[in-house]
Each structure stands twice: as structure tokens, then as C-alpha cells.
Design a protein around this motif. Structure first.
Motif, PDB file in Angstrom:
ATOM      1  N   GLY A  12       0.817  -1.125  -0.009  1.00 39.74           N
ATOM      2  CA  GLY A  12      -0.006   0.022  -0.022  1.00 39.74           C
ATOM      3  C   GLY A  12       1.064   1.168  -0.103  1.00 39.74           C
ATOM      4  O   GLY A  12       1.860   1.242   0.656  1.00 39.74           O
ATOM      5  N   PRO A  13       0.442   2.312  -0.740  1.00 43.30           N
ATOM      6  CA  PRO A  13       1.456   3.283  -0.979  1.00 43.30           C
ATOM      7  C   PRO A  13       1.652   4.442   0.513  1.00 43.30           C
ATOM      8  O   PRO A  13       2.771   4.754   0.568  1.00 43.30           O
ATOM      9  N   ALA A  14       0.909   3.930   1.442  1.00 41.92           N
ATOM     10  CA  ALA A  14       1.014   4.927   2.850  1.00 41.92           C
ATOM     11  C   ALA A  14       1.488   3.786   3.994  1.00 41.92           C
ATOM     12  O   ALA A  14       1.569   4.244   5.239  1.00 41.92           O
ATOM     13  N   VAL A  15       1.709   2.590   3.621  1.00 41.60           N
ATOM     14  CA  VAL A  15       2.208   1.610   4.627  1.00 41.60           C
ATOM     15  C   VAL A  15       3.928   1.216   4.605  1.00 41.60           C
ATOM     16  O   VAL A  15       4.252   0.691   3.684  1.00 41.60           O
ATOM     17  N   PRO A  16       4.474   1.671   5.655  1.00 40.11           N
ATOM     18  CA  PRO A  16       5.770   1.388   5.735  1.00 40.11           C
ATOM     19  C   PRO A  16       6.146  -0.304   5.773  1.00 40.11           C
ATOM     20  O   PRO A  16       5.236  -0.936   6.242  1.00 40.11           O
ATOM     21  N   PRO A  17       7.222  -0.543   5.365  1.00 39.79           N
ATOM     22  CA  PRO A  17       7.363  -2.009   5.165  1.00 39.79           C
ATOM     23  C   PRO A  17       7.768  -2.282   6.936  1.00 39.79           C
ATOM     24  O   PRO A  17       8.377  -1.691   7.638  1.00 39.79           O
ATOM     25  N   ARG A  18       7.122  -3.640   7.160  1.00 38.09           N
ATOM     26  CA  ARG A  18       7.371  -4.333   8.501  1.00 38.09           C
ATOM     27  C   ARG A  18       8.567  -5.106   8.479  1.00 38.09           C
ATOM     28  O   ARG A  18       8.536  -6.156   7.791  1.00 38.09           O
ATOM     29  N   PRO A  19       9.553  -4.765   9.217  1.00 36.09           N
ATOM     30  CA  PRO A  19      10.902  -5.910   9.314  1.00 36.09           C
ATOM     31  C   PRO A  19      10.468  -7.165   9.793  1.00 36.09           C
ATOM     32  O   PRO A  19       9.453  -7.405  10.776  1.00 36.09           O
ATOM     33  N   LEU A  20      11.065  -8.008   9.161  1.00 44.68           N
ATOM     34  CA  LEU A  20      11.137  -9.537   9.685  1.00 44.68           C
ATOM     35  C   LEU A  20      11.894  -9.381  11.136  1.00 44.68           C
ATOM     36  O   LEU A  20      13.152  -8.893  11.008  1.00 44.68           O
ATOM     37  N   ASP A  21      11.521 -10.603  11.844  1.00 41.53           N
ATOM     38  CA  ASP A  21      12.309 -10.748  13.053  1.00 41.53           C
ATOM     39  C   ASP A  21      12.794 -12.056  13.142  1.00 41.53           C
ATOM     40  O   ASP A  21      12.353 -12.831  12.428  1.00 41.53           O
ATOM     41  N   ALA A  22      13.574 -12.649  14.161  1.00 41.25           N
ATOM     42  CA  ALA A  22      13.949 -14.013  14.261  1.00 41.25           C
ATOM     43  C   ALA A  22      12.824 -14.792  14.672  1.00 41.25           C
ATOM     44  O   ALA A  22      12.680 -16.100  14.166  1.00 41.25           O
ATOM     45  N   ARG A  23      11.770 -14.361  15.449  1.00 39.77           N
ATOM     46  CA  ARG A  23      10.527 -15.193  15.541  1.00 39.77           C
ATOM     47  C   ARG A  23       9.788 -15.283  14.330  1.00 39.77           C
ATOM     48  O   ARG A  23       9.329 -16.542  14.368  1.00 39.77           O
ATOM     49  N   ALA A  24       9.657 -14.467  13.582  1.00 41.29           N
ATOM     50  CA  ALA A  24       8.844 -14.697  12.510  1.00 41.29           C
ATOM     51  C   ALA A  24       9.702 -15.606  11.439  1.00 41.29           C
ATOM     52  O   ALA A  24       9.039 -16.156  10.954  1.00 41.29           O
ATOM     53  N   LEU A  25      10.942 -15.335  11.462  1.00 41.00           N
ATOM     54  CA  LEU A  25      11.633 -16.045  10.550  1.00 41.00           C
ATOM     55  C   LEU A  25      11.521 -17.708  10.978  1.00 41.00           C
ATOM     56  O   LEU A  25      11.437 -18.581  10.102  1.00 41.00           O
ATOM     57  N   ALA A  26      11.490 -18.236  12.049  1.00 42.46           N
ATOM     58  CA  ALA A  26      11.614 -19.212  12.752  1.00 42.46           C
ATOM     59  C   ALA A  26       9.994 -19.936  12.676  1.00 42.46           C
ATOM     60  O   ALA A  26      10.145 -21.065  11.815  1.00 42.46           O
TER      61      ALA A  26
ATOM     62  N   VAL B 108      18.140 -18.953  14.391  1.00 38.86           N
ATOM     63  CA  VAL B 108      18.124 -18.125  13.118  1.00 38.86           C
ATOM     64  C   VAL B 108      19.408 -17.074  13.504  1.00 38.86           C
ATOM     65  O   VAL B 108      20.037 -16.704  12.484  1.00 38.86           O
ATOM     66  N   TYR B 109      19.380 -16.895  14.822  1.00 39.38           N
ATOM     67  CA  TYR B 109      20.616 -15.865  15.226  1.00 39.38           C
ATOM     68  C   TYR B 109      21.890 -16.454  14.794  1.00 39.38           C
ATOM     69  O   TYR B 109      23.082 -15.938  14.376  1.00 39.38           O
TER      70      TYR B 109
END
Length: 392
Positions: A31-45, A218-219
């Protein structure tokens, strides 16, 4: 004179428009006004635990806010810690790292470094501040290099507080921030995870320990990428889990061997389809902007294949929406991965019931097993009905 074009600069120049196009494409998906949400280790797992789910791989790779998307779809998930748990966790972490990390280093020495000299008051705690995640990752890599050199020259301990690590996932860089990394006097690197759940009599909830092990794996993978660029660097296969002791606020620790979790996570992350391939397969104009109407978002989400399983309910913000869609389609995945594996080519509940009730074409072992199970069920119900009539 050679007729081949020069290698190097033209290739890098050709990659710039492709990367710019991909970033614009992913921005359009968010979406044009939505900033990207970064991934973290919990999401990667969690992503590594279900690598066949193209929906999560695409949304996470594009930086879509799945929490806001799930709410816009009308299926919000109760994810996240309470404010009380966050405050308690931050307070405990500050206590563990207080006084220059003396208590944390003592725990590392006690559980994972007894052969080395105890950490003294001059343990190194480098400043890791820098501009942006890329700058912090570069500063962390430099600090690890300096700490390894100091360990060899002075047998010094080094504590890296909230370092920034980089890991490439599905063709995109992901920046990760462990609680701490300790460099031993022998040059070994150890990941430290600080959690607020208790260690009762030296043991913790196995489910929570397993989740922490997968997150730590992941770390470790990200640290190994950095270690490959530094001769002689070694990443320990055991991480240190630091938790409150019993029902107090005193820190206790337990080493956790994450070799199995590391191997599984590496294999699963390598199986992930690249984000640009997933985005290229979408129809033009698709967007997951939470500001769009729910009907339009539902159609957009349906264009990306999902691999729902009941385990998703504990790991993905879109799990309730995916479960409702899977149930509406009669998919056997709603019954669990083990059931799905046993049923083979029978992908829906209707197909399984039809195979159990009819003769079926040809000798199908799965259908025969279902028919046998149906006969056993019928006999059991008949026996129960007869027993009930006799008691009357």
C-alpha cells in the motif's frame, strides 16, 4: 581484441533497475502509505516451520503488516505480549545486563566457559550504535572482528549488547537483533537469549524452550554468515538461555543445544521461493493495503496459495482467516499435517468420505484403509447400540 563485454560494472548497473522495480512492486503490495514491517527471528522461525506457505513468504518478504491485514479481513489474531509482560521482560533484561554485563558474563562462564579465565571487571562492551540497520550490522561485524582479535591477544571477554546481524532470506536481506552475543577468550561466539518465563528447579516449559531454540537458531545462522568472513571465528552450537529463577527475579541460566533446530531452519529457509518469483506470479494491480475494502482484500489474499495447518494458530497472524478458508473448501489440512500425510492424494474431507464409503476404482491402499476404518466404526456403533438396548 576480445569481443566479450567487460564483466562487473555493466552487470551491477543492470541489477539496479531490477532492484528498483522489485522495491516498487513490493511497496505496491503493501500500500502506498504503509511502511514495510521488518522481519525478526521469531517470524523467521515460524516461516521456516512452514516453508510451503507461499502466502506467508510473500507477505513477510514484502513487509506487509499481517496484524493489520488480518483485522481488515475480519479475522484478527490475539498475538503479542501484554504490556505487563513487556515491562517485566525489559526490567529483567536490564537487571541481567547491569554493571557492564557482569552477571551475564558470569553465567556464560559458569555454563559454557569454565575452562577459560573468569571475566574480570575489564570485560569489553563495545558501542554498537550506528545509523540504520545496515550501519548497525556493519558496526557489529567490525566489533566481532575486534573482539575476536582481542580474545586471541589478551584473552578478553566481550559482551555485545543487542548487536545487529544480517541474513539473506528468499533473496532479501533481513536484519536480526539478538539479546546479546558473547565472545569468549578462545574466540568462540555464543548467542544469549533472555526470556521472562521462569526456570523452575532448573527446567522450563518445554514448548517455550523449543520456541526459544528455534529463534536462537536463526541468530546462529546469521552469525555463521559473519564468521565465514573472519578466519578462525567459531560460532558455538549451544546457546545460553537466561530466565528468572523459580518465582524470583534472580537470573538463572541453562545451555541449550540447537544443532537440530539450526539444521532444520537452514534447510527450510533454503526451500523458500524467492520473493520476486512470488510477486511476479501475481495478477497486476493486486494490493494488500489494509485500507482497502474487506471483499477486495479477501480476493487479493486468495490469489496466493497458503499451506494452513493447526500449528499456524500459534505462529501466524493470518491463521484464523486461512483456517476459515480451508474449512470452507473442506481441506483435510484443517485436521493436521499428520492426517494430511496419511491421506495422500485425498485433499478434501469430501474425497476422504467418498473413498471410505465406496468401492473406489482400482486397489488404492489409502482408500482401503479408510474403508476398513469405516467398517470398524460401524461395528463399534452397532455394538454400543446393542449394549444400550440390553441395559434398558
Amino acid at each position: 581484441m576480445s569481443s566479450y563485454p567487460p564483466a562487473g560494472p555493466p552487470r551491477r548497473t543492470a541489477q539496479i533497475p531490477q532492484q528498483t522495480t522489485l522495491r516498487r512492486r513490493l511497496a505496491g503490495l503493501r500500500g502506498p502509505a504503509v511502511p514495510p514491517r521488518p522481519l525478526d527471528a521469531r517470524a523467521l522461525a515460524a516461516l521456516a516451520a512452514n516453508p510451503g506457505c507461499g502466502r506467508r513468504a510473500l507477505l513477510d518478504g514484502a513487509g506487509v503488516d499481517k496484524t493489520a491485514l488480518a483485522a481488515a479481513l475480519g479475522a484478527p489474531a490475539p498475538f503479542g505480549q501484554s504490556q505487563f509482560a513487556i515491562v517485566r521482560g525489559n526490567s529483567f533484561e536490564a537487571k541481567v545486563k547491569g554493571d557492564g554485563g557482569a552477571e551475564l558474563l558470569r553465567l556464560v562462564h559458569e555454563h559454557l566457559g569454565s575452562a577459560a579465565q573468569p571475566p574480570g571487571p575489564r570485560a569489553r562492551v563495545p558501542d554498537l550504535t550506528a545509523a540504520g540497520p545496515e550501519g548497525r550490522a556493519a558496526r557489529t561485524a567490525l566489533a566481532l572482528r575486534e573482539a575476536t582479535a582481542a580474545a586471541r591477544a589478551e584473552e578478553a571477554w566481550t559482551l555485545l549488547d543487542h548487536p545487529m546481524l544480517a541474513l539473506e532470506v528468499a533473496g532479501s536481506p533481513v536484519y536480526l537483533e539478538p539479546d546479546a552475543v558473547v565472545v569468549h577468550p578462545d574466540g568462540r561466539w555464543t548467542v544469549v537469549e533472555i526470556k521472562s518465563f521462569p526456570l523452575l528447579d532448573g527446567a522450563a516449559d518445554p514448548a517455550k524452550v523449543g520456541a526459544a531454540a528455534r529463534q536462537s537458531a536463526v541468530y546462529v545462522l546469521a552469525l555463521e554468515n559473519t564468521a565465514q568472513k573472519l578466519e578462525g571465528a567459531e560460532v558455538g552450537h549451544r546457546v545460553l538461555l537466561v530466565c528468572p529463577k523459580d518465582f524470583s527475579n534472580l537470573p538463572a541460566a541453562a545451555p541449550v543445544d540447537i544443532r537440530r533446530e539450526r539444521a532444520v531452519t537452514r534447510r527450510q529457509l533454503e526451500r523458500l521461493t524467492r520473493v520476486e518469483d512470488l510477486a511476479a506470479a501475481l495478477p497486476e494491480g493486486i494490493s494488500f493495503d489494509p485500507a482497502l475494502p474487506a471483499e477486495e482484500l479477501t480476493e487479493a489474499v486468495a490469489t496466493v496459495d497458503a499451506a494452513y495447518a493447526p500449528e499456524c494458530l500459534a505462529a501466524c497472524e493470518l491463521a484464523f482467516h486461512c483456517r476459515a478458508s480451508a474449512r470452507a473448501a473442506g481441506q483435510v489440512t484443517t485436521l493436521g499435517r499428520s492426517v494430511r500425510g496419511e491421506l495422500g492424494a485425498l485433499a478434501t474431507v469430501g474425497q476422504a468420505l467418498a473413498a471410505a464409503s465406496g468401492p473406489g476404482p482400482g486397489p488404492d491402499p489409502t482408500a482401503e484403509a479408510l474403508r476398513h476404518a469405516a467398517r470398524l466404526r460401524t461395528e463399534a456403533l452397532h455394538t454400543a447400540a446393542e449394549a444400550a438396548s440390553c441395559r434398558c
